[in-house]
Design a protein around this motif. Structure first.
Motif, PDB file in Angstrom:
ATOM      1  N   LYS A 183     -14.562  -9.687 -10.108  1.00 30.41           N
ATOM      2  CA  LYS A 183     -13.685  -8.668  -9.542  1.00 30.41           C
ATOM      3  C   LYS A 183     -13.857  -7.300 -10.180  1.00 30.41           C
ATOM      4  O   LYS A 183     -13.213  -6.337  -9.752  1.00 30.41           O
ATOM      5  CB  LYS A 183     -12.222  -9.118  -9.662  1.00 30.41           C
ATOM      6  N   ASN A 184     -14.695  -7.212 -11.216  1.00 28.95           N
ATOM      7  CA  ASN A 184     -14.936  -5.903 -11.842  1.00 28.95           C
ATOM      8  C   ASN A 184     -16.446  -5.692 -11.975  1.00 28.95           C
ATOM      9  O   ASN A 184     -17.073  -6.152 -12.923  1.00 28.95           O
ATOM     10  CB  ASN A 184     -14.267  -5.826 -13.208  1.00 28.95           C
TER      11      ASN A 184
ATOM     12  N   SER B 148      -8.339  -1.390  -7.285  1.00 32.03           N
ATOM     13  CA  SER B 148      -9.029  -2.681  -7.222  1.00 32.03           C
ATOM     14  C   SER B 148     -10.212  -2.617  -6.259  1.00 32.03           C
ATOM     15  O   SER B 148     -11.250  -3.252  -6.480  1.00 32.03           O
ATOM     16  CB  SER B 148      -8.062  -3.779  -6.762  1.00 32.03           C
ATOM     17  N   CYS B 149     -10.043  -1.823  -5.192  1.00 33.30           N
ATOM     18  CA  CYS B 149     -11.124  -1.676  -4.209  1.00 33.30           C
ATOM     19  C   CYS B 149     -12.319  -0.936  -4.806  1.00 33.30           C
ATOM     20  O   CYS B 149     -13.457  -1.090  -4.332  1.00 33.30           O
ATOM     21  CB  CYS B 149     -10.625  -0.958  -2.963  1.00 33.30           C
TER      22      CYS B 149
ATOM     23  N   VAL C 299     -14.222  -3.365  -7.706  1.00 31.86           N
ATOM     24  CA  VAL C 299     -14.936  -4.524  -7.165  1.00 31.86           C
ATOM     25  C   VAL C 299     -16.186  -4.118  -6.392  1.00 31.86           C
ATOM     26  O   VAL C 299     -17.034  -4.960  -6.095  1.00 31.86           O
ATOM     27  CB  VAL C 299     -13.988  -5.339  -6.240  1.00 31.86           C
TER      28      VAL C 299
ATOM     29  N   GLU D 193     -15.998  -6.530  -0.027  1.00 38.31           N
ATOM     30  CA  GLU D 193     -15.330  -6.876  -1.286  1.00 38.31           C
ATOM     31  C   GLU D 193     -14.040  -6.070  -1.442  1.00 38.31           C
ATOM     32  O   GLU D 193     -13.035  -6.582  -1.944  1.00 38.31           O
ATOM     33  CB  GLU D 193     -16.261  -6.593  -2.466  1.00 38.31           C
ATOM     34  N   CYS D 194     -14.075  -4.825  -0.987  1.00 33.89           N
ATOM     35  CA  CYS D 194     -12.897  -3.973  -1.094  1.00 33.89           C
ATOM     36  C   CYS D 194     -11.759  -4.480  -0.205  1.00 33.89           C
ATOM     37  O   CYS D 194     -10.572  -4.349  -0.551  1.00 33.89           O
ATOM     38  CB  CYS D 194     -13.244  -2.532  -0.732  1.00 33.89           C
TER      39      CYS D 194
ATOM     40  N   ASP E 267     -11.177  -7.670   0.495  1.00 33.14           N
ATOM     41  CA  ASP E 267     -10.589  -8.802  -0.230  1.00 33.14           C
ATOM     42  C   ASP E 267      -9.702  -8.326  -1.371  1.00 33.14           C
ATOM     43  O   ASP E 267      -8.609  -8.871  -1.590  1.00 33.14           O
ATOM     44  CB  ASP E 267     -11.696  -9.692  -0.796  1.00 33.14           C
ATOM     45  N   ALA E 268     -10.171  -7.310  -2.114  1.00 36.69           N
ATOM     46  CA  ALA E 268      -9.405  -6.816  -3.271  1.00 36.69           C
ATOM     47  C   ALA E 268      -8.066  -6.236  -2.833  1.00 36.69           C
ATOM     48  O   ALA E 268      -7.019  -6.524  -3.435  1.00 36.69           O
ATOM     49  CB  ALA E 268     -10.223  -5.770  -4.019  1.00 36.69           C
ATOM     50  N   CYS E 269      -8.091  -5.430  -1.770  1.00 32.57           N
ATOM     51  CA  CYS E 269      -6.849  -4.817  -1.285  1.00 32.57           C
ATOM     52  C   CYS E 269      -5.937  -5.860  -0.648  1.00 32.57           C
ATOM     53  O   CYS E 269      -4.717  -5.766  -0.749  1.00 32.57           O
ATOM     54  CB  CYS E 269      -7.172  -3.704  -0.292  1.00 32.57           C
TER      55      CYS E 269
ATOM     56  N   THR F  30      -5.556  -8.900  -1.659  1.00 31.99           N
ATOM     57  CA  THR F  30      -4.872  -9.578  -2.764  1.00 31.99           C
ATOM     58  C   THR F  30      -3.684  -8.751  -3.267  1.00 31.99           C
ATOM     59  O   THR F  30      -2.585  -9.288  -3.487  1.00 31.99           O
ATOM     60  CB  THR F  30      -5.850  -9.832  -3.926  1.00 31.99           C
TER      61      THR F  30
END
Length: 460
Positions: free
Chosen positions: A117-118, A256-257, A260, A280-281, A283-285, A287
């Motif tokens: 995630k990072n 987070s977006c 990731v 990926e962004c 999914d991050a947002c 969450t």
């Protein structure tokens, strides 16, 4: 009982991508081994000078199909981009798959060097423990790179020949060197070049802006819901949630977006050529916002749907034109492929126009070049299917091994008076049929030849 969160219960795009990567890997690894009637699904063999396509072998002299294949490839990519943005880049491109395997699987899951995630934070390789793990990661990836390089070569050298060649490496040093060079580049690409390949080298990112329109699906941030984080000049103006001008703006500025993103961009800035549509962004947002009971501010959607509240049009002028072009190219490809001949035959006349023998027998000499393009030995026959007064002399059926060529001198002659013309020689077009005894209907070709009959005063 805890209520089910509809936003967090959805399968993340990352997991869906992994399934896509597995399918793409299985297909690419298995395709070279699949044969139909001894021919491969796809093979461009420079060694055998053949193109195999869907189980049909085309000789190099039949490579008129290549332009259609290239047009199909580019039109297909353009059509997919018009509909789904850089879906190829994020979901099927080998470069992306290589990076995910090396960065997320080997460095992340296996060795614990980084968090999935990072992707912005690089491990501290100055620490001996991390440096040792990196060496292990490179060794593991180098082994996989050798498999990937070999897999690439299988589309140019049949696997059965490839494995036979590498058993005698000293006799095939060029092949070994080529495979090692490709493997070395794949290691350099995944370990050191990283996503810079997508940003600075791959030309696809440069043309995407021309192919996009307001109905193209892409990873897009909703400024209507989240607020403007960047101004019109693409300068960041919002750093904390408290800086948002409207209380209705939902962005938490957690970034987070951003952390990731494998290409190190901020999706809230708008369309950028670095974006590979990996989602990926999204999914991050999902969450973060899902925990607040809200849908993601970053969606895989279109500008019309997110920014203008209009439905996305899949059928539009651009996509209809691509569909029409693809249909035409496919039709031409099948039409041209349907005329394929399963042997090659060239007919050339010798420098002597004709020869008048005793009793006014007229003969013409021709040089015929036969080539067996099939994968088994064939015995060839020759016949003249028109002009019953002309007959074939000096030709006997012969067997030719796969891929081999042979020249035959064939004499056509007649003892009949075909033309009475005192002013000039007369060309007479005849039709030759060559065929294989083993499969005369399928392996059969027709060729025109010109039989020169002399003017009357040349005859005795």
């Amino acid at each position: 009982m805890k209520e089910k969160n509809e936003f967090l219960s959805k399968t993340p795009y990352r997991i869906k991508r992994y399934y896509g990567y597995i399918i793409a890997t299985i297909v690419s690894l298995s395709l070279p081994f699949i044969t139909i009637g001894g021919n491969h699904i796809f093979l461009l063999s420079f060694d055998k000078k053949q193109l195999h396509l869907l189980g049909t072998a085309f000789d190099m002299q039949e490579l008129y199909l290549m332009p259609f294949l290239l047009m199909l490839l580019f039109l297909g990519i353009f059509a997919v981009t018009s509909l789904g943005g850089r879906a190829w880049c994020g979901w099927a491109c080998p470069q992306t798959i290589f990076r995910v395997v090396y960065r997320d699987l080997i460095e992340g899951k296996l060795l614990g060097l980084r968090r999935i995630k990072n992707k912005q934070k690089e491990p501290d390789f100055s620490k001996p423990k991390n440096a040792s793990k990196r060496v292990i990661a490179i060794i593991i990836w180098a082994c996989l790179a050798l498999i990937a390089a070999s897999n690439f070569m299988w589309y140019f050298i049949p696997p059965e020949d490839f494995f036979a060649y590498i058993q005698n490496p000293t006799e095939h040093m060029f092949l070994i060197g080529f495979v090692l060079s490709i493997a070395a580049f794949i290691v350099y690409d995944a370990v050191f070049l990283k996503e810079d390949f997508c940003i600075y080298i791959c030309p696809y990112s440069r043309v995407q802006s021309v192919l996009y329109d307001d109905n193209t699906y892409q990873a897009i941030y909703s400024t209507n819901r989240g607020g403007d984080i960047y101004n019109e000049n693409k300068e960041k103006i919002i750093f904390k949630a408290k800086d948002l001008p409207n209380q209705t703006d939902e962005c938490t500025t957690c970034e987070s977006c951003v952390t990731v993103c494998p290409t190190h961009i901020d999706i809230r800035k708008g369309l950028q050529l670095e974006c590979i549509n990996c989602l990926e962004c999204v999914d991050a947002c999902t969450t973060v916002m899902g925990k607040l009971g809200k849908p993601s501010l970053v969606q895989w959607s279109s500008t019309n749907e997110i920014k203008k509240n209009k439905p996305t049009k899949m059928l539009r002028k651009q996509t209809i034109m691509y569909a029409a072009a693809l249909t035409i190219v496919l039709g031409l490809l099948f039409a041209m492929g349907g005329t394929k001949e399963y042997m090659l035959l060239n007919v050339n006349k010798t420098t002597q126009l004709y020869k008048v023998k005793e009793n006014n027998v007229v003969s013409n000499n021709f040089v015929l070049l036969f080539q067996n393009t099939e994968s088994k030995p064939l015995t060839y026959h020759l016949e003249l299917i028109d002009h019953k007064d002309i007959e074939i002399k000096r030709f006997k059926p012969f067997t030719l091994q796969p891929g081999k060529l042979r020249k035959k001198v064939v004499i056509l002659q007649t003892d009949k008076i075909l033309v009475k013309d005192n002013t000039k020689d007369t060309p007479i077009t005849v039709t030759l049929r060559a065929y294989a005894k083993e499969d005369p209907k399928r392996v059969s070709v027709l060729r025109k030849a010109v039989f020169i009959y002399p003017r009357a005063d040349k005859l005795k």
